[in-house]
Design a protein around this motif. Sequence first.
Motif, short mmCIF file in Angstrom:
data_model
loop_
_atom_site.label_atom_id
_atom_site.label_comp_id
_atom_site.label_asym_id
_atom_site.label_seq_id
_atom_site.Cartn_x
_atom_site.Cartn_y
_atom_site.Cartn_z
N GLY A 102 0.79 -1.22 0.00
CA GLY A 102 0.00 0.00 0.00
C GLY A 102 0.82 1.26 0.00
O GLY A 102 0.27 2.36 -0.11
N THR A 103 2.14 1.13 0.10
CA THR A 103 3.02 2.29 0.06
C THR A 103 3.83 2.27 -1.22
O THR A 103 4.03 1.21 -1.84
CB THR A 103 3.98 2.33 1.26
N ALA A 104 4.31 3.43 -1.63
CA ALA A 104 5.09 3.52 -2.86
C ALA A 104 6.45 2.87 -2.68
O ALA A 104 7.05 2.92 -1.60
CB ALA A 104 5.26 4.99 -3.26
N ALA A 105 6.94 2.27 -3.76
CA ALA A 105 8.24 1.59 -3.69
C ALA A 105 9.35 2.57 -3.32
O ALA A 105 10.33 2.19 -2.66
CB ALA A 105 8.55 0.92 -5.03
N LYS A 106 9.21 3.83 -3.70
CA LYS A 106 10.26 4.81 -3.38
C LYS A 106 10.35 5.08 -1.88
O LYS A 106 11.35 5.63 -1.41
CB LYS A 106 10.01 6.11 -4.14
#
Length: 702
Positions: free
Chosen positions: A222-226
């Motif tokens: 649910g979080t961005a890979a960055k």
Amino acid sequence: MLRSILASLVLVTPLVGQEPTPKAERRSFSHREHGEARQDDYSWLKQRDDPAVRKYLVAENSYTGAYFKPLKPLYTTLLKELRSRVVDEDVSVPVQRGAYLYYEKYVAGSEYETLCRKKVADGVEEIMLDFNQRAKGHQVFLGGGASVSPDDRLLAWKENHDGTDVYTLHFLELATGKLLPDEVQGTAFHMGPVWGNDNRTLFYTTPDDTQRSYRVMRHVLGTAAKADVVVYEEADRQFDVRISPTKDRKYLMIESGSTNTTETRVVPLDRPGEPAVVLIPRKAGIRHNVAHREGRWYSVSNLGGTNGCLLTAVDADGKLGDWEELWPYEEKLALQWVDAFASHIVVGARNQGVPGVFLLDPETKDKVKDHRWVPAPVEGGSLDSDDTPDYHATAQRVMYTSYVTPFTVADLNLADGTMKVLKQKKVPSGFDPAKYVVEKVEAKAADGVVVPVWLVRRKDLPLDGSAGLVLDGYGSYGSCSDPWFDAGALSLLDRGVTVATAQVRGGGEFGRTWYEAGRVLKKEVTFTDYIACAKRLVELKYTSPSSLCAYGASAGGLIMGYVMNQAPELFRAVVADVPFVDALNTQFDPSIPLVTGEYEEWGNPEDRAVFDVMRRYVPYENVKPQVFPSLYVTTGWNDPRVAYWEPAKWVAKIRAVHQGKNPVLLETNFDAGHGGATGRYAQLEDVARRYAFILRELGKEN
């Protein structure tokens, strides 16, 4: 016509019998190391973006294609034979994880596997992921690293579309078949990913600019890979990192390792957000292979001796107590790895060269009550552990095979060592092991050491030196070259060609001591061992120089290059797949993938002693005018492990000085990496060409 195709390229070294192209147009490069100059007339082939390089390789493919054109009937027959031995509808033996049985299956005509599962309770099949669908539209597809979350809801896997060692991580919601928006690009090819026990945290590794796996990352769904967090970064370029869970799923293990040294960190999987803690600090030259069980750690380590002993220590929530010797060192036993179940310890080993496992039954105070040795059930074969994720299992899943024993999957009872065969690979077109005989030959190396050679041949072959023989060799990284069943090889055996494997030093057949005897400053022993094996087979009249073929792939290509230079008269033909033949130039360039991590394998030529040894044996450095055996070389344009230019430079240099008429062929797969074609049927085309070349050179094309 073929010569005109190659000669029309201004940067191509023409075929034998023609003058070389003007030196000014070859863009040669002069190296100077340790005060010595080395000329490299073919260094321009490293310029991947130069159109002339690709044009040259395409021309080489055309030349190779012309060689194979009259062999089309043989190739077609071979391909049909190979295809007839493939099980179209195949299903792997299910592995239980929690409430489900997980397995892979192939459907008729499919190139890739489909990942499936079914509940233990009702046995209803559920298709998790069809790699054939994922592969659509891609010339190359590599999928793997599939990992299901502990609550059985989510699937993570990696895939690659160019043959390199860099993958993209994907996630799937199994109940709906919906791809999650989370996508992590640029992950390393090593094993993993690993789920945290919260079912939303996942660990993976990433490569540096040389494709060395050097970072462990933490991703939260649910979080961005960055936003992913660095859990550990390995700064020493001679080390890479790998991750795995303990079988009891208490810890994520982060192993940072070089050839000689390991260091282990842990993260509690129940608390995946915690920082990694050093469990076993690195100490130069000391290696550990560890497992966790009931509040204790177990390690196969070289602390007690080169070939390994078994140690144990108390686990205090990720802190390690003092090591105790659980099983003292025995020179004849090479302990390789350890795994831990709730009831037993399993230790993989080589017992005087024979592969197998020891089963240990610890008492309440973790002192070994007894241990049971279970060797490979087939002589001259292999025995390997298979995926057994259930910590409370009463059996270890194993695989074994031999030249005449198809791959067999069995459950090894942890209590009594008995095996229950679950599946043996079928050969649809039929296979009668009684037609063949497996033998072991012992060759004496130059220093008097006995080197084993295993071979399989048709029983009715006369031992008069007339039979063709293909001798395989590898001998690097401590890898064991145990005989294995290859249904494709029946196309050689049934035509009277013997298949053999040389267990040369540099491999691990007799443990770490066997490996140490053939690496870095002692590396040339690997190659001279192989020559001794070839000579012994000729002496015993299994074959003759006019009927002997050499085969080696990747690091085994060093052997192929060495024998081409040092013993060309001993072989009729040589096949080198993705061969590592320009090792000296490569090891001087730390920007090339794998180089820094392999200083402890081949050595760092900045060291004068290493430079002198490598310069003496490296194939590309030692090509000289002479008559060479027939040569067929393959490479992959996207190969990150042995760059395409190594085989290309080698072939060009050989052709320039070749004084005979034997063919020298190079074939580049522009859509592949180190492993060649990726589909199970597409791979057969590579095999059919290799066999057609061998049979043609042995005079058996009809």
